[in-house]
Design an enzyme around this catalytic site. Structure first.
Site, PDB file in Angstrom:
ATOM      1  N   SER A 179       4.544  -7.734  17.371  1.00 24.71           N
ATOM      2  CA  SER A 179       5.555  -6.681  17.464  1.00 24.71           C
ATOM      3  C   SER A 179       5.256  -5.599  16.437  1.00 24.71           C
ATOM      4  O   SER A 179       4.625  -5.851  15.404  1.00 24.71           O
ATOM      5  CB  SER A 179       6.948  -7.266  17.185  1.00 24.71           C
ATOM      6  OG  SER A 179       7.924  -6.251  17.049  1.00 24.71           O
ATOM      7  N   TYR A 234      12.883 -12.242  12.063  1.00 22.99           N
ATOM      8  CA  TYR A 234      12.050 -11.979  13.240  1.00 22.99           C
ATOM      9  C   TYR A 234      10.761 -11.275  12.820  1.00 22.99           C
ATOM     10  O   TYR A 234       9.660 -11.648  13.259  1.00 22.99           O
ATOM     11  CB  TYR A 234      12.834 -11.128  14.223  1.00 22.99           C
ATOM     12  CG  TYR A 234      12.055 -10.649  15.427  1.00 22.99           C
ATOM     13  CD1 TYR A 234      11.888 -11.473  16.536  1.00 22.99           C
ATOM     14  CD2 TYR A 234      11.515  -9.370  15.469  1.00 22.99           C
ATOM     15  CE1 TYR A 234      11.190 -11.025  17.655  1.00 22.99           C
ATOM     16  CE2 TYR A 234      10.821  -8.913  16.581  1.00 22.99           C
ATOM     17  CZ  TYR A 234      10.662  -9.741  17.671  1.00 22.99           C
ATOM     18  OH  TYR A 234       9.974  -9.280  18.772  1.00 22.99           O
TER      19      TYR A 234
END
Length: 294
Positions: free
Chosen positions: A188, A201
């Site tokens: 990501s 995350y």
């Protein structure tokens, strides 16, 4: 002279603000407004993955659904891992895989379980006669108000889904993957440009980059390539299930292209990394971020 075949990437998909909405994790496709584009009407296969056998975690919706559709239209058999609560999404993905002339193997269960991860590999091999494409895509995220507000149980869920499961799956799969196989992780932009509200995350996504590069070094001599795709803001069920409804009207508008991406815009990156077109690509991180730098 204007070329009518050119598509302006700033307006290819909606630039309208997303309406406020919220779902409980893991999130489902049907309640989303607007509906994501997974390439159902647009992706055209060219046989680049004929004969391949793929296992995609989180393949029921979002990026995973777009990859499943693309892989099937490129000729691959596709196994989809998902949570039991995502059955409706998985069945919809299976319809599109069947539309491409392939049967989708639906494998519900919880990736936090080491035993389930091993079963996923075993069941895929048993159904397809082998496994040569492993897409480690499933993830969990939640909005965090601050470091003192991270519940231990949900933090453990983030780490087990985002990090433990890829290790469990790769450990089970690699001994059975022949030369020419490909492993693709979903990292990501958060792994490189983290938001404080997604601290746990982001930690896991940064760790996946290290995992990808280390595994590529280990498996290169065996002819197995390992790469990562790093999405930016993509409109998937993960977003309304993150717990930030007030953020949605501005979601993706801070990118140079001025909008969020759609899952369909990720599919080509995964197909490229899975295919022989990328035969000399390993240990790479391919950003699909709307222009945000890694």
């Amino acid at each position: 002279m204007h070329n009518d075949r050119l598509i302006d990437p700033t307006t290819r998909h909606t630039t309208d603000p997303f309406p406020r909405q919220e779902q409980e994790p893991p999130g489902l496709t049907a309640p989303m407004s607007p509906q994501p584009d997974h390439g159902e009407q647009s992706y055209r296969g060219a046989g680049r993955l004929n004969g391949r056998r793929a296992l995609i975690t989180g393949g029921d919706s979002g990026i995973g659904r777009a990859v499943a559709i693309a892989f099937a239209r490129e000729g691959a058999q596709v196994a989809i891992s998902y949570l039991p609560s995502e059955q409706a999404d998985a069945e919809e993905t299976a319809v599109w895989v069947a539309d491409a002339g392939r049967d989708a193997l639906l494998l519900p269960g919880d990736l936090r379980s080491e035993e389930h991860c091993a079963d996923l590999v075993h069941d895929t091999e048993a159904a397809f006669g082998g496994l040569d494409l492993l897409v480690l895509n499933a993830a969990h995220q939640r909005d965090r108000g601050g470091i003192e507000q991270i519940p231990t149980d949900d933090f453990e869920r983030v780490v087990r889904v985002n990090l433990f499961a890829p290790v469990f799956l790769a450990r089970a799969a690699v001994p059975h993957m022949p030369a020419g196989s490909s492993i693709i992780t979903t990292s990501s932009i958060q792994g490189f440009d983290p938001s404080s509200s997604l601290v746990d995350y982001a930690m896991t996504k940064a760790a996946l980059v290290a995992f990808t590069k280390a595994l590529a070094e280990e498996l290169g001599p065996r002819g197995i390539r390992v790469n990562a795709v790093a999405p930016g803001p993509i409109w998937t069920p993960l977003i309304p299930a993150t717990g930030w409804p007030d953020h949605l009207p501005g979601f993706g508008r801070d990118t140079p292209l001025g909008r969020a991406g759609q899952p369909a815009e990720l599919a080509g990156a995964y197909v490229y990394l899975a295919s022989d077109d990328a035969s000399y690509v390993s240990g790479a991180v391919l950003p699909v971020t709307g222009g945000r730098g890694l």
